[in-house]
Design a protein around this motif. Structure first.
Motif, PDB file in Angstrom:
ATOM      1  N   ASP A 115       0.827  -1.204   0.000  1.00  0.00           N
ATOM      2  CA  ASP A 115       0.000   0.000   0.000  1.00  0.00           C
ATOM      3  C   ASP A 115       0.870   1.267   0.000  1.00  0.00           C
ATOM      4  OD1 ASP A 115       1.061  -0.238   2.524  1.00  0.00           O
ATOM      5  OD2 ASP A 115      -0.854  -0.318   3.572  1.00  0.00           O
ATOM      6  N   GLY A 116       2.205   1.093  -0.045  1.00  0.00           N
ATOM      7  CA  GLY A 116       3.109   2.243  -0.124  1.00  0.00           C
ATOM      8  C   GLY A 116       3.467   2.823   1.232  1.00  0.00           C
ATOM      9  N   THR A 153       9.620   9.261  -1.554  1.00  0.00           N
ATOM     10  CA  THR A 153       8.507   9.613  -2.451  1.00  0.00           C
ATOM     11  C   THR A 153       8.493   8.677  -3.648  1.00  0.00           C
ATOM     12  OG1 THR A 153       8.959  11.903  -1.859  1.00  0.00           O
ATOM     13  CG2 THR A 153       7.398  11.547  -3.650  1.00  0.00           C
ATOM     14  N   ALA A 154       9.671   8.419  -4.197  1.00  0.00           N
ATOM     15  CA  ALA A 154       9.792   7.514  -5.344  1.00  0.00           C
ATOM     16  C   ALA A 154       9.272   6.129  -4.971  1.00  0.00           C
ATOM     17  CB  ALA A 154      11.246   7.430  -5.802  1.00  0.00           C
ATOM     18  N   TRP A 155       9.572   5.686  -3.756  1.00  0.00           N
ATOM     19  CA  TRP A 155       9.199   4.338  -3.347  1.00  0.00           C
ATOM     20  C   TRP A 155       7.691   4.149  -3.248  1.00  0.00           C
ATOM     21  CZ3 TRP A 155      13.457   3.207   0.856  1.00  0.00           C
ATOM     22  CH2 TRP A 155      14.689   3.038   0.175  1.00  0.00           C
ATOM     23  N   VAL A 156       6.986   5.207  -2.848  1.00  0.00           N
ATOM     24  CA  VAL A 156       5.525   5.106  -2.780  1.00  0.00           C
ATOM     25  C   VAL A 156       4.998   4.829  -4.188  1.00  0.00           C
ATOM     26  CG1 VAL A 156       3.395   6.345  -2.243  1.00  0.00           C
ATOM     27  CG2 VAL A 156       5.400   6.597  -0.763  1.00  0.00           C
ATOM     28  N   LEU A 164       4.720  -1.966  -8.368  1.00  0.00           N
ATOM     29  CA  LEU A 164       5.020  -3.344  -7.971  1.00  0.00           C
ATOM     30  C   LEU A 164       3.720  -4.137  -7.771  1.00  0.00           C
ATOM     31  CD1 LEU A 164       7.665  -4.787  -7.455  1.00  0.00           C
ATOM     32  CD2 LEU A 164       7.507  -4.192  -5.047  1.00  0.00           C
ATOM     33  N   THR A 165       2.720  -3.483  -7.224  1.00  0.00           N
ATOM     34  CA  THR A 165       1.416  -4.129  -7.045  1.00  0.00           C
ATOM     35  C   THR A 165       0.855  -4.558  -8.398  1.00  0.00           C
ATOM     36  OG1 THR A 165       1.029  -2.738  -5.131  1.00  0.00           O
ATOM     37  CG2 THR A 165      -0.898  -3.831  -6.061  1.00  0.00           C
ATOM     38  N   GLN A 166       0.990  -3.686  -9.398  1.00  0.00           N
ATOM     39  CA  GLN A 166       0.512  -4.027 -10.745  1.00  0.00           C
ATOM     40  C   GLN A 166       1.287  -5.194 -11.335  1.00  0.00           C
ATOM     41  OE1 GLN A 166      -0.083  -0.696 -13.461  1.00  0.00           O
ATOM     42  NE2 GLN A 166       0.125   0.637 -11.705  1.00  0.00           N
ATOM     43  N   LEU A 167       2.606  -5.203 -11.112  1.00  0.00           N
ATOM     44  CA  LEU A 167       3.437  -6.302 -11.615  1.00  0.00           C
ATOM     45  C   LEU A 167       3.029  -7.615 -10.965  1.00  0.00           C
ATOM     46  CD1 LEU A 167       7.039  -4.753 -11.725  1.00  0.00           C
ATOM     47  CD2 LEU A 167       5.825  -5.765 -13.654  1.00  0.00           C
ATOM     48  N   LYS A 168       2.784  -7.541  -9.649  1.00  0.00           N
ATOM     49  CA  LYS A 168       2.380  -8.719  -8.893  1.00  0.00           C
ATOM     50  C   LYS A 168       1.051  -9.259  -9.442  1.00  0.00           C
ATOM     51  CE  LYS A 168       1.617  -7.991  -4.476  1.00  0.00           C
ATOM     52  NZ  LYS A 168       0.558  -8.733  -3.720  1.00  0.00           N
ATOM     53  N   ASN A 169       0.116  -8.360  -9.718  1.00  0.00           N
ATOM     54  CA  ASN A 169      -1.178  -8.782 -10.260  1.00  0.00           C
ATOM     55  C   ASN A 169      -1.012  -9.355 -11.661  1.00  0.00           C
ATOM     56  OD1 ASN A 169      -2.282  -7.878  -7.910  1.00  0.00           O
ATOM     57  ND2 ASN A 169      -3.023  -5.951  -8.748  1.00  0.00           N
ATOM     58  N   GLU A 209       2.211  -9.332   1.215  1.00  0.00           N
ATOM     59  CA  GLU A 209       1.827  -7.985   1.663  1.00  0.00           C
ATOM     60  C   GLU A 209       3.017  -7.028   1.776  1.00  0.00           C
ATOM     61  OE1 GLU A 209       0.667 -10.688   3.648  1.00  0.00           O
ATOM     62  OE2 GLU A 209      -1.166 -10.735   2.453  1.00  0.00           O
ATOM     63  N   TYR A 210       4.226  -7.581   1.950  1.00  0.00           N
ATOM     64  CA  TYR A 210       5.375  -6.725   2.243  1.00  0.00           C
ATOM     65  C   TYR A 210       6.582  -7.002   1.354  1.00  0.00           C
ATOM     66  CZ  TYR A 210       2.751  -5.589   6.432  1.00  0.00           C
ATOM     67  OH  TYR A 210       1.771  -5.162   7.274  1.00  0.00           O
ATOM     68  N   PHE A 211       7.413  -5.967   1.150  1.00  0.00           N
ATOM     69  CA  PHE A 211       8.666  -6.140   0.403  1.00  0.00           C
ATOM     70  C   PHE A 211       9.762  -5.296   1.029  1.00  0.00           C
ATOM     71  CE2 PHE A 211       8.682  -2.143  -2.082  1.00  0.00           C
ATOM     72  CZ  PHE A 211       7.363  -1.744  -1.977  1.00  0.00           C
ATOM     73  N   LEU A 212      11.004  -5.675   0.722  1.00  0.00           N
ATOM     74  CA  LEU A 212      12.171  -4.905   1.134  1.00  0.00           C
ATOM     75  C   LEU A 212      12.563  -4.019  -0.045  1.00  0.00           C
ATOM     76  CD1 LEU A 212      14.531  -7.542   2.841  1.00  0.00           C
ATOM     77  CD2 LEU A 212      13.834  -5.362   3.846  1.00  0.00           C
ATOM     78  N   VAL A 213      12.930  -2.774   0.238  1.00  0.00           N
ATOM     79  CA  VAL A 213      13.385  -1.898  -0.841  1.00  0.00           C
ATOM     80  C   VAL A 213      14.684  -1.210  -0.404  1.00  0.00           C
ATOM     81  CG1 VAL A 213      11.711  -0.139  -0.079  1.00  0.00           C
ATOM     82  CG2 VAL A 213      12.761   0.080  -2.322  1.00  0.00           C
ATOM     83  N   LEU A 214      15.636  -1.158  -1.325  1.00  0.00           N
ATOM     84  CA  LEU A 214      16.951  -0.594  -1.032  1.00  0.00           C
ATOM     85  C   LEU A 214      17.317   0.407  -2.124  1.00  0.00           C
ATOM     86  CD1 LEU A 214      19.732  -0.679   0.515  1.00  0.00           C
ATOM     87  CD2 LEU A 214      20.369  -2.579  -0.958  1.00  0.00           C
ATOM     88  N   GLY A 215      17.697   1.596  -1.708  1.00  0.00           N
ATOM     89  CA  GLY A 215      18.175   2.625  -2.645  1.00  0.00           C
ATOM     90  C   GLY A 215      19.686   2.680  -2.613  1.00  0.00           C
ATOM     91  N   LEU A 216      20.290   2.709  -3.782  1.00  0.00           N
ATOM     92  CA  LEU A 216      21.755   2.676  -3.948  1.00  0.00           C
ATOM     93  C   LEU A 216      22.207   3.805  -4.857  1.00  0.00           C
ATOM     94  CD1 LEU A 216      22.817  -0.855  -5.237  1.00  0.00           C
ATOM     95  CD2 LEU A 216      23.383   0.155  -3.038  1.00  0.00           C
ATOM     96  N   LYS A 217      23.402   4.303  -4.640  1.00  0.00           N
ATOM     97  CA  LYS A 217      24.015   5.178  -5.648  1.00  0.00           C
ATOM     98  C   LYS A 217      24.281   4.321  -6.892  1.00  0.00           C
ATOM     99  CE  LYS A 217      26.520   7.784  -2.185  1.00  0.00           C
ATOM    100  NZ  LYS A 217      27.833   7.944  -1.558  1.00  0.00           N
ATOM    101  N   PRO A 218      24.273   4.945  -8.088  1.00  0.00           N
ATOM    102  CA  PRO A 218      24.545   4.157  -9.306  1.00  0.00           C
ATOM    103  C   PRO A 218      25.937   3.512  -9.275  1.00  0.00           C
ATOM    104  CG  PRO A 218      23.572   6.272  -9.873  1.00  0.00           C
ATOM    105  CD  PRO A 218      23.884   6.329  -8.404  1.00  0.00           C
TER     106      PRO A 218
END
Lengths: 124, 124
Positions: B26-27, B49-52, B58-63, B93-102
């Motif tokens: 749900d973001g 903000t990007a992650w929301v 991701l929900t759409q991909l999952k569906n 219901e849940y996922f891990l998200v990680l932001g990295l420098k390029p």
């Protein structure tokens, strides 16, 4: 070099490659190549269906990136149990997409798409 | 071990990590950790903000994966010019998200998320 030659080069270089396309963000493939082994399976048909869905989602990501300050999207990968899909932006209208077996060479796939994208771009 | 300890472990192990969250589809983030260097920058705010936005996609991909025969989604990465985002499914219901420098360690990031996801799952 035609699009098909570029696609042949990608599929030939990447272990586990199933199919590769130059696609528009509207979900319509300009050119598609299926690996000879994969073409025999009905699975490859499912893949191109998946890609139409992914093209739609990629368009949303692209639009989101314009609002967010993350810079333009360069690459997206969607890994599922039976299929790895790698997408590499070519122009604002087109992208390269490669389907791989989960046991395929993911690193090589990323590299080959990165170096092939500018070559495809020069012909669009 | 709390969620925060897992997030600290992820951020500590991955070169170039900016922030990490346990998020619902749900973001809404359950727990977020920003790397000390990144927390000083306003950039980290943009990331959440990007992650929301990404959670929605991701929900759409999952569906989509439920309809397509690709099997369940395990991992998605969205690489843009200034930010690499890696998402790893934990539960439906849940996922891990990680932001990295390029310039960060993408391979290590994939590995660390893969091994940490079951640990986080056991606490949800």
């Amino acid at each position: 070099m035609s699009f098909l030659s570029h696609l042949e080069s990608i599929v030939g270089q990447v272990d586990g490659a199933i199919a590769c396309s130059v696609m528009g963000f509207d979900g319509i493939a300009v050119e598609t190549l299926q690996a000879p082994a994969a073409a025999a399976q009905s699975a490859s048909l499912e893949i191109t269906t998946a890609w139409v869905e992914y093209a739609n989602i990629l368009t949303q990501l692209k639009n989101a990136a314009e609002v967010l300050k993350t810079g333009p999207i360069t690459e997206v990968s969607v890994n599922s149990e039976h299929l790895i899909t790698l997408m590499r932006m070519v122009t604002p209208e087109y992208f390269l997409v490669l389907g791989l077996k989960p046991s395929g060479n993911y690193g090589k796939a990323r590299y080959v798409l990165r170096v092939t994208a500018p070559k495809v771009k020069s012909e669009l």
